[in-house]
Enzyme design. Structure first.
Site, short mmCIF file in Angstrom:
data_model
loop_
_atom_site.label_atom_id
_atom_site.label_comp_id
_atom_site.label_asym_id
_atom_site.label_seq_id
_atom_site.Cartn_x
_atom_site.Cartn_y
_atom_site.Cartn_z
N SER A 119 0.83 -1.21 0.00
CA SER A 119 0.00 0.00 0.00
C SER A 119 0.86 1.25 0.00
CB SER A 119 -0.93 0.01 1.21
OG SER A 119 -0.18 0.02 2.39
N HIS A 140 -2.49 -2.58 -6.36
CA HIS A 140 -2.95 -2.37 -4.98
C HIS A 140 -4.46 -2.50 -4.90
CE1 HIS A 140 -3.43 0.55 -1.38
NE2 HIS A 140 -3.34 -0.69 -0.96
N GLU A 152 -5.19 0.21 -7.77
CA GLU A 152 -4.17 1.17 -8.21
C GLU A 152 -3.07 0.37 -8.92
OE1 GLU A 152 -4.24 4.73 -4.89
OE2 GLU A 152 -3.32 2.83 -4.31
N ASN A 190 -4.06 6.12 -0.34
CA ASN A 190 -3.53 6.26 1.02
C ASN A 190 -2.92 7.63 1.28
OD1 ASN A 190 -4.43 3.89 2.09
ND2 ASN A 190 -2.57 2.75 1.63
#
Ligand code: 3HC
Length: 283
Positions: A119, A140, A152, A190
Site C-alpha cells: 500500500s 494495490h 491502483e 492512502n
C-alpha cells in the site's frame, strides 16, 4: 501475453481476498502461505465467502465448485514456477519483500510479471533486487478485495509500458477499475486517506467528540460507507500504522505522523476486527 495462471503470495486478509477475486474471475490460482494453519485459515475464509455468495444466489452451486477447483493452496514457493502473473501480498515489511523478490525472480519464467499489493512501500526498490525490473509494478487492492471496485496500478521508473497495459487489462478482467499512479509513497488513495484517519484519532485524543459521534458524523454527514474508526478497525490498525510510517518516512510531513494512541494500540495487539479489539470490541 495470455494470462492463465495466477500466483498469490500470502493468504492473509488481503492475499485471500485477492486469490478469491482471481479464482472467481476464471484464473487458475495458486496461493502460497508459510504454514498450514495460516493457509487453512485463509482458504476457509475464501470458501466461506463463496458459500455465502451461493446462499444469496449470486453464484450457482456449479460456479461454487468451479471456483473451488480453480483455487490451489501450497506451502512451496516453487509451485508458482509456471504462473503468468504473481501478486505478492505478504506483511508490509520491506526486508521480507527484499528477500522474497529475488527468490521469485529466480523461480518464475522470464516473461512472468511480478506484482505487489503493497500500500505504500517503495516498489522501485523491490524491482531493483531482481533481473526483471521492467516486469514489476504495483497492483494495490482495497479491503474487501472481492468487493471494492478500485485497483491502483503503480508504475515505477523501470516498469515498461507493455507491463502496465497487460496489468490494466488483467485488472479489468477481474472486474476492477484500474487507476494509474506513480511509485510515490501512498500512491493516490492512502496519500489522501491516511491523513483523514490520523486526524480522526487526534480528535479522539483531544476529546473533541466520542468515536461513535465522529463515525456517525462522517457516515451521515459525508455519505461515507463507514466512519473513520469503523474503517480503521476494518483495514487494521497495524496496516494503517505501517502505511503512515512509510509515507512519513518519505515526506517527513507531520500530516502523516502516527499519533501516540495509534502506536500504543498496535503495540498492545489491538489491531481492529482481526484481533477482536480495536477502537471497538468485536469479541
Ligand atoms: N466476497 C464476496 N462478497 C463479499 C465479501 C467477500 N469477501 N465481503 C463482503 N461481500 C459482500 C457481502 O456479501 C454483501 O453482498 P450483498 O450486498 O449482495 O448482500 C456486500 O459485499 C456488502 O457487504 P455487507 O452487506 O456485509 O456490508 P456493507 O453493505 O456494510 O458493505 C463494505 C461492507 C463493502 C465493507 C462497505 O462498508 C464499504 O465499502 N466500506 C468501506 C471500505 C473501504 O473504504 N475500504 C478501503 C479501505 S483502504 C484500503 O484497503 C487500503 C489499504 O492499503 C489501507
Amino acid at each position: 501475453m495470455k494470462i492463465q495462471k495466477v500466483g498469490v503470495i500470502g493468504c492473509g486478509l488481503m492475499g485471500s481476498g485477492i486469490a478469491q477475486t482471481c479464482a472467481q474471475a476464471g484464473y487458475t490460482t495458486i496461493v502460497r502461505e508459510i504454514s498450514q494453519p495460516l493457509l487453512d485459515k485463509g482458504t476457509t475464509r475464501i470458501y466461506g465467502a463463496w458459500e455465502k455468495m451461493a446462499s444469496k444466489e449470486k453464484i450457482t452451486k456449479a460456479q461454487l465448485t468451479e471456483n473451488r477447483d480453480r483455487l490451489h493452496g501450497t506451502l512451496n514457493i516453487e509451485d508458482l514456477a509456471d504462473c503468468d502473473i504473481v501478486i505478492e501480498a505478504v506483511l508490509e515489511n520491506m526486508e521480507e519483500k527484499l528477500r522474497l523478490f529475488p527468490a521469485l525472480d529466480h523461480i518464475l519464467k522470464p516473461e512472468a510479471l511480478l506484482l505487489t499489493n503493497t500500500s505504500s512501500l517503495n516498489i522501485t526498490q523491490m524491482g531493483a533486487v531482481t533481473r526483471r525490473a521492467d516486469k514489476i509494478c504495483g497492483l494495490h487492492f482495497f479491503n474487501p478485495a472481492p468487493v471494492m471496485k478500485l485497483v491502483e496500478v503503480v508504475k515505477t521508473i523501470s516498469t515498461s509500458e507493455e507491463t502496465i497495459e497487460t496489468v490494466k487489462q488483467f485488472a479489468v478482467s477481474l472486474g476492477k477499475t484500474p487507476v494509474l499512479a506513480k511509485d510515490t509513497a501512498g500512491f493516490i488513495v492512502n496519500f489522501l486517506l491516511i491523513p483523514y484517519l490520523l486526524a480522526a484519532i487526534r480528535m479522539l485524543e483531544n476529546g473533541a467528540a466520542t468515536r461513535e459521534d465522529i463515525d456517525t458524523a462522517m457516515k451521515l454527514g459525508c455519505g461515507y460507507p463507514m466512519g473513520p474508526f469503523t474503517l480503521l478497525d476494518y483495514v487494521g490498525l497495524d496496516t494503517t500504522l505501517w502505511a503512515a510510517e512509510a509515507i512519513y518516512e518519505e515526506y517527513k510531513d507531520p500530516l502523516y505522523a502516527p499519533s501516540p494512541l495509534l502506536r500504543r494500540m498496535v503495540q498492545s495487539g489491538q489491531y481492529g476486527r482481526k484481533s477482536g479489539k480495536g477502537f471497538y470490541d468485536y469479541k
